[in-house]
Design a protein around this motif. Structure first.
Motif, PDB file in Angstrom:
ATOM      1  N   THR A 195     -75.114 -90.631  44.905  1.00 24.98           N
ATOM      2  CA  THR A 195     -76.506 -90.781  45.349  1.00 24.98           C
ATOM      3  C   THR A 195     -76.652 -90.315  46.796  1.00 24.98           C
ATOM      4  O   THR A 195     -77.604 -89.584  47.131  1.00 24.98           O
ATOM      5  N   CYS A 196     -75.719 -90.723  47.649  1.00 25.72           N
ATOM      6  CA  CYS A 196     -75.754 -90.298  49.056  1.00 25.72           C
ATOM      7  C   CYS A 196     -75.582 -88.789  49.164  1.00 25.72           C
ATOM      8  O   CYS A 196     -76.232 -88.134  49.991  1.00 25.72           O
ATOM      9  N   TRP A 197     -74.703 -88.220  48.337  1.00 22.63           N
ATOM     10  CA  TRP A 197     -74.470 -86.776  48.356  1.00 22.63           C
ATOM     11  C   TRP A 197     -75.764 -86.033  48.027  1.00 22.63           C
ATOM     12  O   TRP A 197     -76.170 -85.115  48.733  1.00 22.63           O
ATOM     13  N   TRP A 198     -76.412 -86.449  46.933  1.00 25.74           N
ATOM     14  CA  TRP A 198     -77.647 -85.773  46.520  1.00 25.74           C
ATOM     15  C   TRP A 198     -78.771 -85.991  47.518  1.00 25.74           C
ATOM     16  O   TRP A 198     -79.502 -85.048  47.858  1.00 25.74           O
ATOM     17  N   LEU A 199     -78.927 -87.220  48.002  1.00 25.25           N
ATOM     18  CA  LEU A 199     -79.997 -87.491  48.964  1.00 25.25           C
ATOM     19  C   LEU A 199     -79.756 -86.762  50.280  1.00 25.25           C
ATOM     20  O   LEU A 199     -80.699 -86.293  50.928  1.00 25.25           O
ATOM     21  N   HIS A 200     -78.489 -86.648  50.665  1.00 24.46           N
ATOM     22  CA  HIS A 200     -78.152 -85.970  51.918  1.00 24.46           C
ATOM     23  C   HIS A 200     -78.541 -84.494  51.850  1.00 24.46           C
ATOM     24  O   HIS A 200     -79.242 -83.987  52.740  1.00 24.46           O
ATOM     25  N   ILE A 201     -78.105 -83.808  50.798  1.00 19.64           N
ATOM     26  CA  ILE A 201     -78.402 -82.375  50.715  1.00 19.64           C
ATOM     27  C   ILE A 201     -79.871 -82.146  50.392  1.00 19.64           C
ATOM     28  O   ILE A 201     -80.506 -81.217  50.928  1.00 19.64           O
ATOM     29  N   ALA A 202     -80.467 -83.003  49.555  1.00 15.77           N
ATOM     30  CA  ALA A 202     -81.896 -82.858  49.257  1.00 15.77           C
ATOM     31  C   ALA A 202     -82.721 -83.117  50.515  1.00 15.77           C
ATOM     32  O   ALA A 202     -83.728 -82.441  50.764  1.00 15.77           O
ATOM     33  N   GLY A 203     -82.270 -84.094  51.325  1.00 16.01           N
ATOM     34  CA  GLY A 203     -82.959 -84.381  52.589  1.00 16.01           C
ATOM     35  C   GLY A 203     -82.888 -83.218  53.548  1.00 16.01           C
ATOM     36  O   GLY A 203     -83.869 -82.898  54.238  1.00 16.01           O
ATOM     37  N   ILE A 204     -81.739 -82.555  53.606  1.00 20.73           N
ATOM     38  CA  ILE A 204     -81.590 -81.394  54.490  1.00 20.73           C
ATOM     39  C   ILE A 204     -82.482 -80.244  54.016  1.00 20.73           C
ATOM     40  O   ILE A 204     -83.137 -79.572  54.819  1.00 20.73           O
ATOM     41  N   LEU A 205     -82.522 -80.014  52.715  1.00 20.87           N
ATOM     42  CA  LEU A 205     -83.390 -78.952  52.178  1.00 20.87           C
ATOM     43  C   LEU A 205     -84.867 -79.283  52.403  1.00 20.87           C
ATOM     44  O   LEU A 205     -85.676 -78.389  52.699  1.00 20.87           O
ATOM     45  N   ALA A 206     -85.208 -80.569  52.275  1.00 22.94           N
ATOM     46  CA  ALA A 206     -86.592 -80.983  52.548  1.00 22.94           C
ATOM     47  C   ALA A 206     -86.910 -80.809  54.025  1.00 22.94           C
ATOM     48  O   ALA A 206     -88.001 -80.350  54.394  1.00 22.94           O
ATOM     49  N   PHE A 207     -85.957 -81.177  54.887  1.00 18.87           N
ATOM     50  CA  PHE A 207     -86.131 -81.009  56.329  1.00 18.87           C
ATOM     51  C   PHE A 207     -86.342 -79.535  56.670  1.00 18.87           C
ATOM     52  O   PHE A 207     -87.204 -79.191  57.485  1.00 18.87           O
ATOM     53  N   LEU A 208     -85.564 -78.677  56.033  1.00 22.97           N
ATOM     54  CA  LEU A 208     -85.694 -77.233  56.254  1.00 22.97           C
ATOM     55  C   LEU A 208     -87.112 -76.767  55.953  1.00 22.97           C
ATOM     56  O   LEU A 208     -87.698 -75.976  56.702  1.00 22.97           O
ATOM     57  N   ASN A 209     -87.682 -77.275  54.878  1.00 23.91           N
ATOM     58  CA  ASN A 209     -89.024 -76.840  54.484  1.00 23.91           C
ATOM     59  C   ASN A 209     -90.123 -77.588  55.226  1.00 23.91           C
ATOM     60  O   ASN A 209     -91.289 -77.205  55.160  1.00 23.91           O
ATOM     61  N   TYR A 210     -89.746 -78.645  55.911  1.00 24.68           N
ATOM     62  CA  TYR A 210     -90.705 -79.368  56.751  1.00 24.68           C
ATOM     63  C   TYR A 210     -90.885 -78.651  58.093  1.00 24.68           C
ATOM     64  O   TYR A 210     -91.948 -78.734  58.710  1.00 24.68           O
ATOM     65  N   LEU A 211     -89.854 -77.936  58.527  1.00 19.53           N
ATOM     66  CA  LEU A 211     -89.882 -77.280  59.842  1.00 19.53           C
ATOM     67  C   LEU A 211     -91.120 -76.401  60.057  1.00 19.53           C
ATOM     68  O   LEU A 211     -91.728 -76.464  61.130  1.00 19.53           O
ATOM     69  N   PRO A 212     -91.512 -75.550  59.094  1.00 17.98           N
ATOM     70  CA  PRO A 212     -92.670 -74.688  59.341  1.00 17.98           C
ATOM     71  C   PRO A 212     -93.976 -75.450  59.585  1.00 17.98           C
ATOM     72  O   PRO A 212     -94.926 -74.878  60.112  1.00 17.98           O
ATOM     73  N   TYR A 213     -94.017 -76.722  59.218  1.00 18.68           N
ATOM     74  CA  TYR A 213     -95.223 -77.525  59.425  1.00 18.68           C
ATOM     75  C   TYR A 213     -95.093 -78.449  60.630  1.00 18.68           C
ATOM     76  O   TYR A 213     -96.001 -79.222  60.920  1.00 18.68           O
ATOM     77  N   SER A 214     -93.981 -78.343  61.335  1.00 14.52           N
ATOM     78  CA  SER A 214     -93.649 -79.316  62.371  1.00 14.52           C
ATOM     79  C   SER A 214     -93.412 -78.651  63.713  1.00 14.52           C
ATOM     80  O   SER A 214     -93.093 -77.468  63.801  1.00 14.52           O
TER      81      SER A 214
END
Length: 440
Positions: free
Chosen positions: A218-237
């Motif tokens: 769960t931590c593995w998936w949330l960690h990488i999914a969180g990083i990918l989400a963060f990556l896509n949040y950058l253009p709006y931030s």
């Protein structure tokens, strides 16, 4: 089951990469709406700026304690991405800790320990920065400039960083416990315990192998999914500066601060006013607009500045006009410029080309009152840690007000008239300029 996880990961990573690329290309298009400007001279100096200003964060070290804390977050973001590379490859290839088969055991353990040290540092510093913003309530973070989304944006990023670092440490703690128990899929890694995640062992040691596996995955998936989400949040931030600080430092203008651009076209206008016979036949047809009314009139570097803005408020905190209660806020100038570029970009996306929306950067986003409050002291330019120049945008819009709209305060008009008639800002005849000598 493993192939299902591989396919799911590839789809997730592919979708995240596609969306990020799409948004970055749209931002690039928005930046290139500005007029062309050549900023490629002196490449050695420009690379030095990238090294010192973007990578080394030289200007941040005017406040050493804050600079060190910011550098920890920055270094963590850059260096921990090496660990992300292993996670991505594991996800694509269906492996577990792929690099243990490639790197010497001692080197691998050293790297993960270094990553954990950075993770703990990032976690602690993010807590401190949250406290500075929300408990200590530093003045530049409480400014009305940040009302609404901008203030929440900073908090969301800090909280996300804390969660990502916590997931990373928990994942490692579960992994090493499972190794000790000889669990399938984990025992082959044989990394041994890591420096900081091992402190979580007492909290997790009483759980079954199945529970630990569930937590680790769960931590593995949330960690990488969180990083990918963060990556896509950058253009709006505002945190897009993590990426854009580097090109912005490279393409910074190299002339001395305070040097204003001399426009030959303005000199020609003055000359033609005094000697109309010199006006070329095609001059009336090719009239050049003076200054900037909308983002199309600014240069692409002005728009890159706007997208690189960290919204830290150091520029506004250093601005004497802002300090004395004037309406001007250099930070808000950059934020409004970016907002207008975004609105124009959405217009183009919806209509395939720009359709006049009856709005302009000047007047609809930035007021004449803000522009006229500027003293052109360059304090904002000097204070910016990523080489942004709010003053250039202010001067271009002020030039448009004066030269295109004939809009200036009465005091300015008096000075302009005196300069035109008396060749000086004062209302004295040039013939009387040396009269003070006879009075001595």
């Amino acid at each position: 089951m493993e192939i299902i996880f591989q396919v799911a990961f590839i789809l997730l990573a592919g979708a995240a990469t596609w969306l990020f690329s799409k948004n970055i290309l749209q931002i690039r298009r928005n930046i290139l709406l500005g007029r062309d400007e050549d900023l490629t001279d002196q490449p050695a100096v420009r690379w030095n700026n990238v090294l010192l200003l973007a990578l080394g964060q030289k200007k941040m070290f005017k406040n050493p304690l804050v600079a060190i804390m910011h550098f920890i977050i920055y270094a963590g973001f850059i260096i921990i991405n090496l660990e992300v590379l292993e996670i991505v490859l594991d996800g694509i290839l269906g492996k577990h800790r792929l690099f243990t088969a490639v790197l010497p055991a001692g080197l691998y353990r050293f790297l993960i320990n270094a990553f954990e040290l950075l993770a703990v540092g990032v976690l602690v510093v993010c807590v401190v920065f949250l406290a500075r913003r929300n408990l200590l309530k530093l003045k530049r973070f409480m400014s009305k400039d940040l009302n609404g989304w901008p203030r929440s944006d900073a908090n969301y990023i800090l909280i996300t960083e804390i969660l990502l670092m916590g997931l990373f440490l928990t994942m490692n703690a579960c992994d090493t416990l499972l190794q000790q128990r000889g669990a399938e899929h984990y025992a082959a890694s044989a990394t041994g315990n890591f420096a900081f995640s091992s402190f979580l062992h007492p909290l997790l040691g009483g759980l079954s192998a199945d529970a630990l596996t569930l937590i680790e995955r769960t931590c593995w998936w949330l960690h990488i999914a969180g990083i990918l989400a963060f990556l896509n949040y950058l253009p709006y931030s505002k945190h897009l500066h993590i990426l854009f600080a580097f090109p912005n430092a490279y393409y910074t203008r190299l002339q001395p601060q305070g040097k204003m651009e001399n426009m030959p076209d303005i000199q020609k206008e003055v000359l033609y006013a005094m000697q109309p016979e010199l006006i070329p036949a095609e001059a009336a047809e090719n009239h050049k607009k003076f200054g900037a009314k909308d983002v199309f009139d600014l240069s692409w570097k002005n728009l890159l500045d706007a997208y690189s803005c960290t919204e830290c408020g150091r520029c506004s905190a250093a601005c004497p006009a802002n300090m004395t209660g004037k309406k001007l806020s250099p930070r808000l100038i950059m934020m409004k410029t970016r907002d207008r570029a975004e609105e124009v970009g959405k217009n183009i996306t919806a209509n395939k080309s720009f359709v006049d929306d009856g709005k302009t950067l000047l007047h609809d986003y930035i007021t004449a009152e803000e522009l006229r409050a500027c003293t052109t002291c360059n304090a904002c330019v000097e204070a910016c840690p990523v080489s942004i120049n709010p003053l250039d945008i202010i001067l271009q819009q002020r030039r448009f007000l004066v030269m295109e709209e004939s809009s200036a305060p009465q005091e300015w008009n008096g000075m302009f008239s005196n300069t035109e008639n008396n060749f000086a800002p004062w209302k004295f005849s040039p013939d009387d300029r040396d009269s003070w000598v006879s009075e001595v």
